[in-house]
Design a protein around this motif. Structure first.
Motif, PDB file in Angstrom:
ATOM      1  N   ARG A   1       5.623  11.101   0.662  1.00  0.00           N
ATOM      2  CA  ARG A   1       5.921  10.176   1.755  1.00  0.00           C
ATOM      3  C   ARG A   1       6.588  10.870   2.934  1.00  0.00           C
TER       4      ARG A   1
ATOM      5  N   ALA B   1       0.817  -1.216   0.000  1.00  0.00           N
ATOM      6  CA  ALA B   1       0.000   0.000   0.000  1.00  0.00           C
ATOM      7  C   ALA B   1       0.848   1.262   0.000  1.00  0.00           C
ATOM      8  N   LEU B   2       1.900   1.281   0.811  1.00  0.00           N
ATOM      9  CA  LEU B   2       2.693   2.499   0.939  1.00  0.00           C
ATOM     10  C   LEU B   2       3.684   2.670  -0.212  1.00  0.00           C
TER      11      LEU B   2
ATOM     12  N   THR C   1      -2.842   6.362   3.471  1.00  0.00           N
ATOM     13  CA  THR C   1      -2.988   6.318   2.012  1.00  0.00           C
ATOM     14  C   THR C   1      -4.130   7.210   1.523  1.00  0.00           C
TER      15      THR C   1
ATOM     16  N   LEU D   1       2.469   4.963  -3.006  1.00  0.00           N
ATOM     17  CA  LEU D   1       2.421   6.414  -2.848  1.00  0.00           C
ATOM     18  C   LEU D   1       3.557   7.075  -3.622  1.00  0.00           C
TER      19      LEU D   1
ATOM     20  N   SER E   1      -2.702  10.110  -0.932  1.00  0.00           N
ATOM     21  CA  SER E   1      -2.919   9.778  -2.332  1.00  0.00           C
ATOM     22  C   SER E   1      -3.574  10.919  -3.101  1.00  0.00           C
TER      23      SER E   1
END
Length: 341
Positions: free
Chosen positions: A231, A222-223, A336, A226, A340
């Motif tokens: 981040r 998931a990360l 997220t 990005l 996002s």
């Protein structure tokens, strides 16, 4: 027939009551220092263990001051699970005052500690060595005489040094790979306290470790999606250093590693300037800290409030993060969603 049936039912009820009482007495009595650790112990211990916690859901272990009720709770325990790494500055004082004579298991034993950069409130990254899955025994016994736990007045005064962690970051559970080390230490501590339950604890731990590993993969996936430029985030206090190291986020915090520390006006101004210069997209609140400071930072910097993260405690059963695994799912979903867009 009815006259014979009633005594039989009464005898059966009495036998059931004795059996249930015996089963309760046979359970291992465990105390965990805070809610995240208590959830881990429950997952490994299952039905063989009664688990109590000292710092409950949404509680702040940095600001915790034990009470006589906490001393009584610990005095009756067979095993005491603690985080270690200086997280529970009040631990030895409580053990001594309670008269606890069981085993203490340090769940973080075997974790490679993350060191703090005290001057800047940041961190020094540590390399994840090949021994990351290994762990040493986390159990040690406390022998000798202890003061009676009724004599507590002088022992429950608040001391600032109780909340100072030195240069060690104690929030190791924020990396799921470290969480696996905690689980292994919990398993071994329960087996030492209850050898007859070895097969149960091993089976429960294996199942739980598989779930932690799957969630670790999900968090990374998931990360990693990005954009690199998004981040970087701000959180209330420096509780997410292990998370940032493990999952590729740069995390800044106006407070240090403990919520007991107070950021200066200069520190806050530096954070605001850095948000503007580096275009940091969001600041995140924490469930255990006061939101006012971050709300001020967000207002003055133009960054948005990205939501609430769970750092040092899980939520209550009706909240969004009632377990250790749910905490990660919630935090990653919050991150997220905010980063996002």
């Amino acid at each position: 027939m009815r006259s014979r049936l009633i005594p039989l039912l009464a005898a059966a009820s009495l036998a059931f009551g004795v059996s249930a009482s015996a089963q309760a007495a046979d359970k291992v009595r465990a105390v965990a220092s805070f809610s995240i650790l208590a959830d881990m112990v429950k997952n490994v211990g299952g039905d063989r263990v009664d688990v109590a916690e000292l710092v409950g859901p949404d509680g702040d272990a940095h600001e915790f001051n034990p009470t006589p009720a906490d001393a009584k709770k610990l005095a009756g325990a067979d095993v005491f699970f603690v985080n270690g790494l200086g997280f529970e500055g009040w631990m030895e004082r409580l053990e001594t005052s309670s008269g606890f004579d069981g085993a203490t298991v340090v769940a973080s034993t075997g974790v490679k500690p993350r060191k703090m950069d005290e001057e800047h409130g940041g961190h020094e990254e540590h390399a994840k060595g090949e021994d990351h899955d290994e762990h040493a025994e986390g159990e040690h016994d406390h022998d000798g005489d202890h003061a009676d736990h009724d004599d507590h007045d002088d022992n429950y005064e608040e001391h600032a040094e109780d909340h100072h962690h030195g240069d060690m970051d104690p929030h190791a559970w924020q990396d799921l790979a470290n969480g696996a080390i905690y689980v292994a230490n919990i398993r071994d501590g329960l087996i030492a306290a209850d050898p007859d339950g070895k097969a149960v604890y091993e089976a429960n731990a294996d199942k739980y470790l598989a779930a932690l590993k799957a969630e670790d993969v999900a968090v990374k996936t998931a990360l990693e999606a990005l954009p690199q430029a998004r981040r970087r985030i701000i959180t209330s206090h420096d509780a997410f250093g292990y998370f940032g190291d493990a999952y590729g986020l740069e995390i800044l915090a106006p407070e240090g590693v403990s919520t007991a520390s107070e950021p200066s006006a200069k520190d806050v101004a530096t954070i605001i300037r850095q948000i503007r210069e580096d275009k940091i997209p969001a600041v995140f609140l924490e469930n255990i800290t006061n939101a006012k400071m971050l709300e001020q930072i967000a207002k003055e910097s133009g960054a948005k409030i990205g939501g609430t993260l769970y750092s040092d405690a899980i939520s209550g059963p009706d909240g969004p993060a009632p377990t250790y695994l749910d905490m990660f799912k919630h935090n990653v979903g919050t991150l997220t969603a905010a980063l996002s867009s």
